[in-house]
Design a protein around this motif. Structure first.
Motif, PDB file in Angstrom:
ATOM      1  N   TYR A 196      84.837 117.248  42.956  1.00  0.00           N
ATOM      2  CA  TYR A 196      84.337 116.067  42.439  1.00  0.00           C
ATOM      3  C   TYR A 196      83.134 115.627  43.341  1.00  0.00           C
ATOM      4  CZ  TYR A 196      88.291 115.828  39.567  1.00  0.00           C
ATOM      5  OH  TYR A 196      89.465 116.139  38.435  1.00  0.00           O
ATOM      6  N   GLY A 197      82.848 115.913  44.372  1.00  0.00           N
ATOM      7  CA  GLY A 197      81.848 115.502  45.117  1.00  0.00           C
ATOM      8  C   GLY A 197      81.956 114.039  45.818  1.00  0.00           C
ATOM      9  N   ARG A 198      83.207 113.676  46.134  1.00  0.00           N
ATOM     10  CA  ARG A 198      83.628 112.492  46.645  1.00  0.00           C
ATOM     11  C   ARG A 198      84.597 112.673  47.461  1.00  0.00           C
ATOM     12  NH1 ARG A 198      81.283 108.037  43.647  1.00  0.00           N
ATOM     13  NH2 ARG A 198      79.334 108.817  42.725  1.00  0.00           N
ATOM     14  N   PRO A 199      84.611 111.896  48.787  1.00  0.00           N
ATOM     15  CA  PRO A 199      85.648 111.593  49.551  1.00  0.00           C
ATOM     16  C   PRO A 199      86.947 111.263  48.908  1.00  0.00           C
ATOM     17  CG  PRO A 199      83.843 110.551  50.356  1.00  0.00           C
ATOM     18  CD  PRO A 199      83.504 110.920  48.864  1.00  0.00           C
ATOM     19  N   ILE A 200      88.157 111.993  49.116  1.00  0.00           N
ATOM     20  CA  ILE A 200      89.305 111.497  48.550  1.00  0.00           C
ATOM     21  C   ILE A 200      89.700 110.012  48.554  1.00  0.00           C
ATOM     22  CG2 ILE A 200      90.326 114.204  48.611  1.00  0.00           C
ATOM     23  CD1 ILE A 200      92.034 113.113  51.062  1.00  0.00           C
ATOM     24  N   ASP A 201      89.439 109.478  49.823  1.00  0.00           N
ATOM     25  CA  ASP A 201      89.895 108.090  50.102  1.00  0.00           C
ATOM     26  C   ASP A 201      88.965 107.231  49.106  1.00  0.00           C
ATOM     27  OD1 ASP A 201      88.268 105.782  51.865  1.00  0.00           O
ATOM     28  OD2 ASP A 201      90.476 105.586  51.747  1.00  0.00           O
ATOM     29  N   GLN A 202      87.829 107.626  48.891  1.00  0.00           N
ATOM     30  CA  GLN A 202      86.833 106.909  47.742  1.00  0.00           C
ATOM     31  C   GLN A 202      87.455 107.002  46.309  1.00  0.00           C
ATOM     32  OE1 GLN A 202      82.844 108.251  47.439  1.00  0.00           O
ATOM     33  NE2 GLN A 202      82.117 106.325  46.814  1.00  0.00           N
ATOM     34  N   LEU A 203      88.020 108.046  46.108  1.00  0.00           N
ATOM     35  CA  LEU A 203      88.562 108.441  44.568  1.00  0.00           C
ATOM     36  C   LEU A 203      89.742 107.444  44.575  1.00  0.00           C
ATOM     37  CD1 LEU A 203      88.150 112.050  44.394  1.00  0.00           C
ATOM     38  CD2 LEU A 203      86.990 110.657  42.961  1.00  0.00           C
ATOM     39  N   LEU A 204      90.847 107.414  45.500  1.00  0.00           N
ATOM     40  CA  LEU A 204      91.942 106.581  45.507  1.00  0.00           C
ATOM     41  C   LEU A 204      91.500 105.091  45.261  1.00  0.00           C
ATOM     42  CD1 LEU A 204      95.148 106.509  45.266  1.00  0.00           C
ATOM     43  CD2 LEU A 204      95.091 106.325  47.876  1.00  0.00           C
ATOM     44  N   ARG A 205      90.694 104.647  46.052  1.00  0.00           N
ATOM     45  CA  ARG A 205      90.185 103.437  46.101  1.00  0.00           C
ATOM     46  C   ARG A 205      89.629 102.795  44.755  1.00  0.00           C
ATOM     47  NH1 ARG A 205      90.768 100.651  50.925  1.00  0.00           N
ATOM     48  NH2 ARG A 205      90.951 101.838  52.904  1.00  0.00           N
ATOM     49  N   GLU A 206      88.834 103.802  44.059  1.00  0.00           N
ATOM     50  CA  GLU A 206      88.561 103.191  42.842  1.00  0.00           C
ATOM     51  C   GLU A 206      89.520 103.323  41.936  1.00  0.00           C
ATOM     52  OE1 GLU A 206      85.626 102.769  39.996  1.00  0.00           O
ATOM     53  OE2 GLU A 206      85.759 102.331  41.920  1.00  0.00           O
ATOM     54  N   SER A 207      90.423 104.138  41.912  1.00  0.00           N
ATOM     55  CA  SER A 207      91.739 104.133  41.073  1.00  0.00           C
ATOM     56  C   SER A 207      92.491 102.781  41.078  1.00  0.00           C
ATOM     57  CB  SER A 207      92.521 105.339  41.520  1.00  0.00           C
ATOM     58  OG  SER A 207      92.160 106.815  41.232  1.00  0.00           O
ATOM     59  N   ILE A 208      92.360 102.440  42.528  1.00  0.00           N
ATOM     60  CA  ILE A 208      93.206 101.382  42.686  1.00  0.00           C
ATOM     61  C   ILE A 208      92.316  99.966  42.208  1.00  0.00           C
ATOM     62  CG2 ILE A 208      93.884  99.624  44.635  1.00  0.00           C
ATOM     63  CD1 ILE A 208      94.670 102.091  46.295  1.00  0.00           C
ATOM     64  N   ARG A 209      91.251 100.286  42.532  1.00  0.00           N
ATOM     65  CA  ARG A 209      90.296  98.913  41.806  1.00  0.00           C
ATOM     66  C   ARG A 209      90.507  98.781  40.248  1.00  0.00           C
ATOM     67  NH1 ARG A 209      85.446  97.786  39.591  1.00  0.00           N
ATOM     68  NH2 ARG A 209      85.023 100.056  38.985  1.00  0.00           N
ATOM     69  N   ILE A 210      90.351  99.929  39.701  1.00  0.00           N
ATOM     70  CA  ILE A 210      90.664  99.853  38.199  1.00  0.00           C
ATOM     71  C   ILE A 210      92.079  99.380  37.757  1.00  0.00           C
ATOM     72  CG2 ILE A 210      90.706 101.311  36.082  1.00  0.00           C
ATOM     73  CD1 ILE A 210      88.594 103.127  37.414  1.00  0.00           C
ATOM     74  N   LEU A 211      93.046  99.806  38.552  1.00  0.00           N
ATOM     75  CA  LEU A 211      94.274  99.254  38.251  1.00  0.00           C
ATOM     76  C   LEU A 211      94.557  97.836  38.413  1.00  0.00           C
ATOM     77  CD1 LEU A 211      96.726 101.990  39.804  1.00  0.00           C
ATOM     78  CD2 LEU A 211      96.784 101.224  37.489  1.00  0.00           C
ATOM     79  N   LEU A 212      93.707  97.368  39.406  1.00  0.00           N
ATOM     80  CA  LEU A 212      94.026  95.899  39.813  1.00  0.00           C
ATOM     81  C   LEU A 212      93.187  94.967  38.569  1.00  0.00           C
ATOM     82  CD1 LEU A 212      93.241  95.995  43.583  1.00  0.00           C
ATOM     83  CD2 LEU A 212      95.423  95.381  42.398  1.00  0.00           C
ATOM     84  N   LEU A 213      92.114  95.641  38.368  1.00  0.00           N
ATOM     85  CA  LEU A 213      91.270  94.945  37.200  1.00  0.00           C
ATOM     86  C   LEU A 213      92.200  94.816  35.866  1.00  0.00           C
ATOM     87  CD1 LEU A 213      87.779  96.463  37.365  1.00  0.00           C
ATOM     88  CD2 LEU A 213      88.372  94.167  37.889  1.00  0.00           C
ATOM     89  N   GLY A 214      92.835  95.730  35.624  1.00  0.00           N
ATOM     90  CA  GLY A 214      94.063  95.776  34.452  1.00  0.00           C
ATOM     91  C   GLY A 214      95.110  94.734  34.605  1.00  0.00           C
TER      92      GLY A 214
END
Length: 241
Positions: A196-214
């Motif tokens: 994916y060309g992104r650090p795993i930490d960044q991928l998880l934080r984005e997943s968390i951000r989207i969940l929190l928005l929901g």
């Protein structure tokens, strides 16, 4: 009554036993991460720890017991960290944000521990009854499900969470989603980053951000509810004076 000399001897012996136990668990943790839990034997742990086999069996009857001891330590550590970090959060959404943020920190700072938990999940699914995990969870937090339920109910009441959330379901869904992503990313590590060309930490934080928005509430609605509550409180005070 024990003399000071005997108490000192007992304390020294207990400290010695704790050091030995620690050596066994640390050696096992390293081997589990390097080789995988399934591929490690008690003989391997004996060799790596430098503790005699007869001594190891005084602490743990099997490799399974060592695995569960490590799980208990990790869950206890994270539970204590989360409790301390959430203590002064202003509302339920802030507490949930902190809780999930700690999971992202664990992925970046302790990936070997997250990888261990991913391995544990696979073995738990195959080999162990749910009652054993529930018993361990109850030792760490007497009522974890009630804690999650209250968290959602508090968030609905303070306006930081959506009013249509199910208190008995929401946090279980959120936690399973984040845990699943966290442990998959830790297990695959650099392969995910290459894909994916992104650090795993960044991928998880984005997943968390989207969940929190929901799950977050309407902030305008929350402010309006707070103003109404304040106005009602002032009206009651004027009426009683």
């Amino acid at each position: 009554m024990a003399t000071p000399k005997r108490r000192k001897a007992a304390g020294t012996y207990q400290a010695h036993r704790e050091r030995q136990r620690r050596r066994i668990l640390d050696a096992a943790s390293q081997l589990f991460d390097e080789r995988g839990i399934d591929r490690v034997t008690m003989a391997d742990i004996t060799s790596e720890s430098g503790v005699q086999a007869s001594t190891i069996y005084q602490y743990f009857s099997s490799k399974d017991d060592i695995v569960w001891a490590i799980v208990g330590e990790l869950m206890g550590e994270r539970g204590n960290l989360a409790g301390a970090a959430m203590k002064d959060a202003p509302n339920a959404l802030a507490r949930i944000t902190i809780l999930l943020g700690l999971m992202a920190e664990d992925l970046s700072q302790n990936p070997e521990k997250v990888r261990f938990m991913a391995q544990f999940d696979a073995m738990y699914a195959r080999n162990w009854p749910v009652e054993r995990l529930l018993a361990l969870e109850s030792q760490i937090h007497p009522e974890p499900f009630q804690f999650f339920r209250k968290l959602i109910k508090d968030g609905i009441a303070d306006g930081s969470l959506r009013p249509d959330l199910d208190p008995d379901l929401t946090m279980h869904a959120v936690m399973n989603a984040v845990i699943g992503a966290q442990r998959r990313l830790a297990s695959l590590g650099s392969k995910v980053e290459a894909e994916y060309g992104r650090p795993i930490d960044q991928l998880l934080r984005e997943s968390i951000r989207i969940l929190l928005l929901g799950i977050r509430g309407d902030t305008a609605q929350a402010r309006s509810s707070k103003r109404k509550s304040t106005a009602k409180s002032k009206t009651r005070k004027r009426s009683s004076s």
